[in-house]
Write a protein that holds these residues in place. Structure first.
Motif, PDB file in Angstrom:
ATOM      1  N   ASN A   1       0.834  -1.200   0.000  1.00  0.00           N
ATOM      2  CA  ASN A   1       0.000   0.000   0.000  1.00  0.00           C
ATOM      3  C   ASN A   1       0.869   1.250   0.000  1.00  0.00           C
ATOM      4  O   ASN A   1       2.024   1.246   0.442  1.00  0.00           O
ATOM      5  CB  ASN A   1      -0.946   0.000   1.196  1.00  0.00           C
ATOM      6  CG  ASN A   1      -0.219  -0.024   2.520  1.00  0.00           C
ATOM      7  OD1 ASN A   1       0.615  -0.890   2.765  1.00  0.00           O
ATOM      8  ND2 ASN A   1      -0.541   0.930   3.392  1.00  0.00           N
ATOM      9  N   ALA A   2       0.315   2.352  -0.499  1.00  0.00           N
ATOM     10  CA  ALA A   2       1.086   3.572  -0.729  1.00  0.00           C
ATOM     11  C   ALA A   2       1.667   4.140   0.561  1.00  0.00           C
ATOM     12  O   ALA A   2       2.804   4.624   0.578  1.00  0.00           O
ATOM     13  CB  ALA A   2       0.208   4.617  -1.417  1.00  0.00           C
ATOM     14  N   ASP A   3       0.902   4.106   1.654  1.00  0.00           N
ATOM     15  CA  ASP A   3       1.388   4.699   2.896  1.00  0.00           C
ATOM     16  C   ASP A   3       2.557   3.914   3.479  1.00  0.00           C
ATOM     17  O   ASP A   3       3.493   4.508   4.030  1.00  0.00           O
ATOM     18  CB  ASP A   3       0.250   4.809   3.912  1.00  0.00           C
ATOM     19  CG  ASP A   3      -0.785   5.848   3.513  1.00  0.00           C
ATOM     20  OD1 ASP A   3      -0.416   6.789   2.780  1.00  0.00           O
ATOM     21  OD2 ASP A   3      -1.949   5.726   3.918  1.00  0.00           O
ATOM     22  N   SER A   4       2.519   2.599   3.372  1.00  0.00           N
ATOM     23  CA  SER A   4       3.668   1.802   3.801  1.00  0.00           C
ATOM     24  C   SER A   4       4.867   2.086   2.909  1.00  0.00           C
ATOM     25  O   SER A   4       6.007   2.202   3.374  1.00  0.00           O
ATOM     26  CB  SER A   4       3.330   0.311   3.772  1.00  0.00           C
ATOM     27  OG  SER A   4       2.389  -0.021   4.767  1.00  0.00           O
ATOM     28  N   LEU A   5       4.605   2.220   1.615  1.00  0.00           N
ATOM     29  CA  LEU A   5       5.676   2.488   0.660  1.00  0.00           C
ATOM     30  C   LEU A   5       6.349   3.823   0.955  1.00  0.00           C
ATOM     31  O   LEU A   5       7.562   3.974   0.794  1.00  0.00           O
ATOM     32  CB  LEU A   5       5.096   2.483  -0.757  1.00  0.00           C
ATOM     33  CG  LEU A   5       6.052   2.312  -1.943  1.00  0.00           C
ATOM     34  CD1 LEU A   5       6.836   1.020  -1.836  1.00  0.00           C
ATOM     35  CD2 LEU A   5       5.271   2.339  -3.245  1.00  0.00           C
TER      36      LEU A   5
END
Length: 291
Positions: free
Chosen positions: A99-103
């Protein structure tokens, strides 16, 4: 028997899915587009099933997903075997959905610094990354789904904490004239994309209402999302890991009500040293960064 699934045809199916066109797959395989089409047609005739929907983008049928999972597993095992034997390319490619936030926060620093590994990262919402596993497009995923996809294992990584935040100027303009449960549902908000329902979930918990009429801005990039909130375009749910670096530019609207999203690491049940190395590194990175 293995001969029932000709490996050149199975590998061709995988190439078409990865490259998203017959022409691009032909270039990778060093054959003609006609040869690619003939191989796919032959594989469909052999299995008695339609495997690909010739749309843009190309989509797999359920039967196609089964064969792509098989093809990707086979390719990974082949890479691992050749690496151990010292033959062929030492580079092993791992496809991972995140997911973008983890990335944007903890995931990239967690990846092991191993010269022999090449990462093919696919970004999607944490509620949808498991679907990429199911379709055979990736071998592992950071996901909000605890239930393992068929043929996969699932390990809890921790909780990513989000906070409802806005700029001080936004609070003054939109949220200062009424109690927050009354003002927030009609104030402009920011969502990542049309899959993002985190803001709606927060509003439902805060107000017990089901529908909202606020202006919605779509900002499909994690850092830009935070920039948009800090710039006063709207309010939004921001990972605590990102919010701390913005200092006074962001106001926590309801400090006593953060929202936690549990994250899991799902991966194929595959005896792959490369995949095991990455899984261990991701688990350690999550341990250090997530709750």
């Amino acid at each position: 028997m293995m001969s029932d699934l000709p490996l050149d045809q199975v590998r061709t199916l995988l190439a078409v899915v990865d490259e998203q066109s017959f022409d691009a797959a032909a270039a990778v395989l060093h054959v003609t587009p006609s040869a690619v089409s003939q191989r796919i047609k032959a594989l469909e005739q052999r299995t008695g099933r339609v495997l690909l929907l010739r749309t843009k983008p190309i989509r797999l049928t359920a039967s196609g997903q089964v064969l792509v999972r098989f093809a990707r597993s086979l390719a990974q095992l082949e890479q691992d075997a050749l690496a151990e034997l010292g033959l062929g390319s030492p580079i092993r490619t791992l496809s991972i959905a995140v997911n973008a936030d983890s990335l944007a926060t903890w995931f990239l620093p967690a990846l092991p610094d191993t010269p022999g590994l090449c990462f093919d990262l696919h970004r999607d919402d944490q509620d949808h990354t498991a679907a990429l596993l199911r379709e055979g497009l990736v071998m592992a995923a950071v996901t909000a789904a605890p239930q393992p996809v068929q043929g996969c294992t699932s390990v809890r990584l921790g909780r990513m904490r989000y906070r409802a935040m806005a700029s001080p100027a936004f609070v003054t303009r939109w949220l200062s004239d009424a109690p927050l449960p009354s003002a927030l549902p009609t104030a402009p908000l920011i969502v990542f994309d049309r899959k993002d329902d985190l803001q709606d979930r927060f509003l439902r918990a805060l107000t017990r209402r089901r529908t909202f009429t606020s202006i919605r801005h779509h900002v499909p990039a994690s850092e830009s999302f935070v920039d948009a909130v800090a710039g006063g375009l709207g309010w939004g749910m921001i990972p605590e890991l990102q919010a701390v670096s913005r200092g006074d530019a962001l106001v926590d609207l309801v400090p006593e009500k953060p929202m936690d999203v549990p994250l899991y690491w799902q991966q194929w049940k595959l005896d792959s040293p490369a995949l095991a190395t990455v899984a261990e590194a991701v688990a350690e990175g999550a341990k250090q960064s997530l709750r």
